[in-house]
Design an enzyme around this catalytic site. Structure first.
Site, mmCIF file in Angstrom:
data_model
loop_
_atom_site.group_PDB
_atom_site.id
_atom_site.type_symbol
_atom_site.label_atom_id
_atom_site.label_comp_id
_atom_site.label_asym_id
_atom_site.label_seq_id
_atom_site.Cartn_x
_atom_site.Cartn_y
_atom_site.Cartn_z
ATOM 1 N N GLY A 1 0.801 -1.219 0.000
ATOM 2 C CA GLY A 1 0.000 0.000 0.000
ATOM 3 C C GLY A 1 0.832 1.266 0.000
ATOM 4 O O GLY A 1 2.027 1.252 -0.279
ATOM 5 N N HIS B 1 4.477 1.921 -8.078
ATOM 6 C CA HIS B 1 3.413 0.906 -8.069
ATOM 7 C C HIS B 1 2.479 1.101 -9.267
ATOM 8 O O HIS B 1 2.040 0.135 -9.884
ATOM 9 C CB HIS B 1 2.551 1.041 -6.801
ATOM 10 C CG HIS B 1 3.278 0.799 -5.520
ATOM 11 N ND1 HIS B 1 3.426 1.763 -4.553
ATOM 12 C CD2 HIS B 1 3.872 -0.315 -5.035
ATOM 13 C CE1 HIS B 1 4.077 1.264 -3.528
ATOM 14 N NE2 HIS B 1 4.376 0.010 -3.788
ATOM 15 N N GLU C 1 12.018 -3.544 -10.033
ATOM 16 C CA GLU C 1 13.446 -3.871 -9.976
ATOM 17 C C GLU C 1 14.172 -3.076 -8.901
ATOM 18 O O GLU C 1 15.328 -3.333 -8.621
ATOM 19 C CB GLU C 1 14.098 -3.606 -11.342
ATOM 20 C CG GLU C 1 13.710 -4.640 -12.369
ATOM 21 C CD GLU C 1 14.221 -4.340 -13.759
ATOM 22 O OE1 GLU C 1 14.788 -3.239 -13.977
ATOM 23 O OE2 GLU C 1 14.026 -5.195 -14.639
ATOM 24 N N ASP D 1 13.598 -3.249 -5.810
ATOM 25 C CA ASP D 1 13.882 -4.294 -4.824
ATOM 26 C C ASP D 1 14.491 -5.479 -5.568
ATOM 27 O O ASP D 1 13.862 -6.523 -5.730
ATOM 28 C CB ASP D 1 12.596 -4.699 -4.095
ATOM 29 C CG ASP D 1 12.039 -3.547 -3.290
ATOM 30 O OD1 ASP D 1 12.731 -3.045 -2.408
ATOM 31 O OD2 ASP D 1 10.900 -3.117 -3.579
HETATM 32 O O1 PAF Z 1 7.595 -5.101 -2.270
HETATM 33 C C1 PAF Z 1 6.674 -5.121 -1.432
HETATM 34 O O2 PAF Z 1 5.882 -4.186 -1.325
HETATM 35 C C2 PAF Z 1 6.530 -6.320 -0.513
HETATM 36 O O3 PAF Z 1 7.768 -6.819 -0.140
HETATM 37 C C3 PAF Z 1 5.640 -7.435 -1.082
HETATM 38 C C4 PAF Z 1 6.213 -8.039 -2.340
HETATM 39 C C5 PAF Z 1 4.253 -6.877 -1.378
HETATM 40 C C6 PAF Z 1 5.483 -8.553 -0.059
HETATM 41 O O4 PAF Z 1 4.927 -8.091 1.124
#
Ligand code: PAF
Length: 284
Positions: free
Chosen positions: A34, A40, A151, A153
């Protein structure tokens, strides 16, 4: 703007996905914690293009936070997230509560042997076990054909790719490029913790990566030398504290000493109390 289904129950989400699959529809999935930002939204846009139905999950997963990390302070704004999801054409938002995913008797975890030993895993020993566990659970609940991860992360993406292969999930994992603020700062929900005074220090991560990229492009092969230059340039900014600066193999995440092909440069730096990560694949 489309209307959106909000599903808090796992069983309902599973039944919904079963129905989509029975109707011959494909499902794209973007799991998040969120507090959505442009990064996102770029994943959602890609998901929208690639499947008939787009599912977003919003769940701040407690098992991926260490005891002294920011679980309780993690930013949340469900109304704003739902509004943004609507605008991006999301069909369904899965919004479980902690108790339904991790009941009192919960005892099953997914852990990988090698990838979590590197980078963030060194200072966050339980983190990737929590990520692999929740992503496995979400995959089993949402039943997607394709799942999209940023990417930024990089290690998380590597862990999820490996886990998907090892556990035979029939899911196409897509990595999507990091989205940056106009000044170059990698988008992150945690950027909201930064004060305006800390911003130049936060920007030093991207600037240092750009400088390392230049060094590699102009023939520098000595990884240790590039790491030293990078650390010095970051530490010249007030309030910075380095967790790691590493140059690694982009697949195994093993340390590289001499740069002969593409390498991953990954950074984790605390700016004040905010831990930021960033990375770049450097190509000679
Ligand atoms: O990248 C994230 O926001 C979180 O690590 C994920 C992949 C939703 C898992 O909780």
């Amino acid at each position: 703007m489309t209307d959106i289904d909000i599903i808090p129950e796992s069983e309902e989400m599973q039944a919904y996905s079963d129905q989509l699959r029975a109707d011959g529809k494909t499902i794209a999935f973007v799991p998040t914690m969120g507090y959505l930002h442009e990064g996102h939204l770029s994943l959602l846009r890609e998901g929208r293009k690639r499947a008939d139905s787009l599912v977003l999950s919003i769940f701040v997963n407690p098992t991926q936070f260490g005891p002294n990390e920011d679980l309780d302070a993690y930013p949340q704004d469900m109304d704003r997230d739902l509004e943004l999801a609507r605008k991006e054409g999301v069909d369904t938002v899965f919004t479980p509560i902690k108790e339904s995913l991790y009941g009192r008797e919960y005892q099953t975890y997914v852990s990988l042997e090698k990838l979590p030993m590197h980078l963030c895993g060194k200072s966050r020993p339980e983190h990737f076990r929590g990520v692999a566990t929740i992503v496995t659970k979400l995959f089993n609940i949402v039943k997607p054909h394709i799942a999209i991860f940023g990417e930024k992360d990089f290690q998380q993406l590597a862990v999820i790719r490996q886990m998907t292969k090892d556990l035979n999930f029939d899911i196409n994992i897509v990595g999507w490029p990091t989205i940056r603020e106009p000044d170059g700062l990698a988008m992150s929900s945690r950027n909201t913790y930064l004060t305006p005074e800390q911003r130049p220090s936060a920007l030093s991560l991207y600037k240092a990566l750009q400088n390392a990229e230049k060094l590699v492009k102009t023939g520098e092969k000595n990884a240790e030398k590039i790491i030293t230059i990078t650390k010095e340039s970051i530490l010249s900014n007030p309030g910075t504290n380095i967790d790691y600066v590493e140059i690694n193999d982009p697949e195994t995440l093993d340390t590289v000493t001499s740069i002969k092909g593409p390498v991953l440069m990954a950074l984790a730096v605390k700016v004040g109390k905010t831990r930021l990560i960033d990375n770049m694949v450097l190509k000679p």
